[in-house]
Design an enzyme around this catalytic site. Structure first.
Site, PDB file in Angstrom:
ATOM      1  N   CYS A  69       0.817  -1.219   0.000  1.00 56.41           N
ATOM      2  CA  CYS A  69       0.000   0.000   0.000  1.00 56.41           C
ATOM      3  C   CYS A  69       0.850   1.268   0.000  1.00 56.41           C
ATOM      4  O   CYS A  69       0.498   2.249  -0.671  1.00 56.41           O
ATOM      5  CB  CYS A  69      -0.977  -0.007   1.169  1.00 56.41           C
ATOM      6  SG  CYS A  69      -0.249  -0.414   2.771  1.00 56.41           S
ATOM      7  N   HIS A 114      -2.555   6.842   3.880  1.00 61.51           N
ATOM      8  CA  HIS A 114      -1.101   6.924   4.052  1.00 61.51           C
ATOM      9  C   HIS A 114      -0.587   8.248   3.484  1.00 61.51           C
ATOM     10  O   HIS A 114      -0.842   8.574   2.312  1.00 61.51           O
ATOM     11  CB  HIS A 114      -0.398   5.785   3.315  1.00 61.51           C
ATOM     12  CG  HIS A 114      -0.549   4.441   3.946  1.00 61.51           C
ATOM     13  ND1 HIS A 114      -1.174   4.232   5.146  1.00 61.51           N
ATOM     14  CD2 HIS A 114      -0.131   3.209   3.507  1.00 61.51           C
ATOM     15  CE1 HIS A 114      -1.133   2.937   5.443  1.00 61.51           C
ATOM     16  NE2 HIS A 114      -0.511   2.302   4.468  1.00 61.51           N
TER      17      HIS A 114
END
Length: 367
Positions: A155, A256
């Site tokens: 990710c 993120h």
């Protein structure tokens, strides 16, 4: 069920990524969820009973009563596509068995990312790597007609390679890149990081994460080379790319954030204004192919000095693109910026779904 839609299965259906697959596949124009797989503890139970649902929307009615099956191919043989949200510690053997049973597997696990015949695809960057699938089938023992595995990137890797691809497309090779991540707790799955470790804290270590970013980026941004009718991933060898990543876990639920500095091989380096324009105009193949899950903007460029932010920007475009801001000159390298990506959507489930959409457009998935 719409007879024109392809039946799909979801492995690891009760987990964080599995649940997001189910949310994103509801009302999908190509796919309909037909089979769900999970651990022996959940198998045999209706999905709504077995699952501790953690999404912000209700469980889709079409899957509430589906009985969860063990993760063995015999329960998924009438699926055109299998999406895997399995944990890496169990994914390898299960996904290999599904491929051997002539099923198309789109995996979020790390098990096959380093396989020289398995494409590691971020759909907004390198769907052309799907071209190695015929070779993967031919080299399997015995050779396959329909089965294959495609993997997603980690990710945190996904968030950074999209803007890097835009920069290389516009200005040629990136020579070096320094990245610091501020990664959400959902990236560790559920229940994730213990509360006493993450509240009022930043954890400056995520096992294996930095190595994944530094290696995966090379495979994704590199090309496919052909020698004697054999395809290989060139790992960006035409212009070596040095990457230094430092990965941290922060008390954010989803999204993120990564701070990035880059140096270009070409001199003089582009200006911040040119970089902003390159980000804003970047148009990946999934957009020109009209994949239904593709975002309108692969990269959204913020002009505000305090954006992007996870809480404000992670759901923009259903988390299918990335948001970039604070594009400016770097006094050490050339350019620095901040990028935000939704780690559960474009960093996981959405990438798999777009990869499957691209595989259909390339004729790689049988009806």
């Amino acid at each position: 069920m719409d007879k024109d839609k392809r039946r799909v299965g979801v492995l690891g259906a009760t987990g964080t990524v599995g649940q997001r697959f189910i949310v994103l596949l509801e009302n999908h124009p190509y796919f309909v969820v037909h089979a769900l797989g999970a651990s022996a503890r959940s198998a045999g139970k209706p999905y709504a009973v077995a699952t501790s649902w953690k999404q912000t929307t209700p469980i889709p009615s079409a899957v509430q009563t589906l009985i969860i099956k063990p993760c063995v191919p015999e329960h998924f043989l009438d699926c055109a596509v299998v999406f895997s949200g399995l944990d890496a510690d169990v994914a390898g053997d299960i996904e290999a068995a599904f491929r051997a049973a002539e099923l198309a597997v789109f995996s979020n696990a790390k098990s096959y990312r380093r396989d020289p015949n398995v494409p590691l695809v971020v759909p907004l960057v390198n769907p052309s790597h799907l071209d190695i699938i015929p070779q993967q089938r031919n080299l399997h023992s015995p050779p396959l007609k329909k089965g294959f595995i495609v993997t997603n990137a980690n990710c945190s890797t996904t968030g950074i390679v999209i803007p890097l691809a835009a920069l290389e497309h516009a200005f040629g090779p990136v020579e070096s890149c320094i990245i610091t991540t501020l990664q959400a707790i959902s990236g560790a799955g559920y229940p994730g990081v213990p509360s006493l470790d993450i509240f009022d804290n930043v954890v400056p270590y995520i096992s294996g994460e930095e190595e994944k970013m530094e290696w995966e980026t090379l495979k994704i941004l590199g090309g496919l080379s052909e020698s004697e009718a054999h395809l290989t991933f060139d790992m960006h060898a035409h212009t070596p790319l040095r990457i230094s990543a430092s990965c941290t876990r922060v008390p954010v639920i989803e999204g993120h954030t990564e701070t990035v500095s880059v140096r270009f091989a070409r001199r003089p380096a582009p200006t911040p204004e040119q970089v902003r324009e390159a980000f804003a105009t970047y148009t990946p193949a999934v957009q020109s192919t009209n994949c239904p899950s593709a975002p309108r903007h692969a990269i959204w460029v913020h002009e505000e000095p305090d954006r992007p932010q996870p809480r404000l920007d992670r759901t923009f475009q259903q988390g299918a693109g990335v948001s970039v801001g604070r594009v400016r000159q770097c006094p050490v390298l050339d350019i620095k910026f901040v990028v935000l990506s939704n780690n559960v959507n474009i960093g996981a489930a959405t990438s798999s779904i777009m990869n499957a959409e691209m595989a259909i457009s390339k004729g790689l998935i049988a009806m």
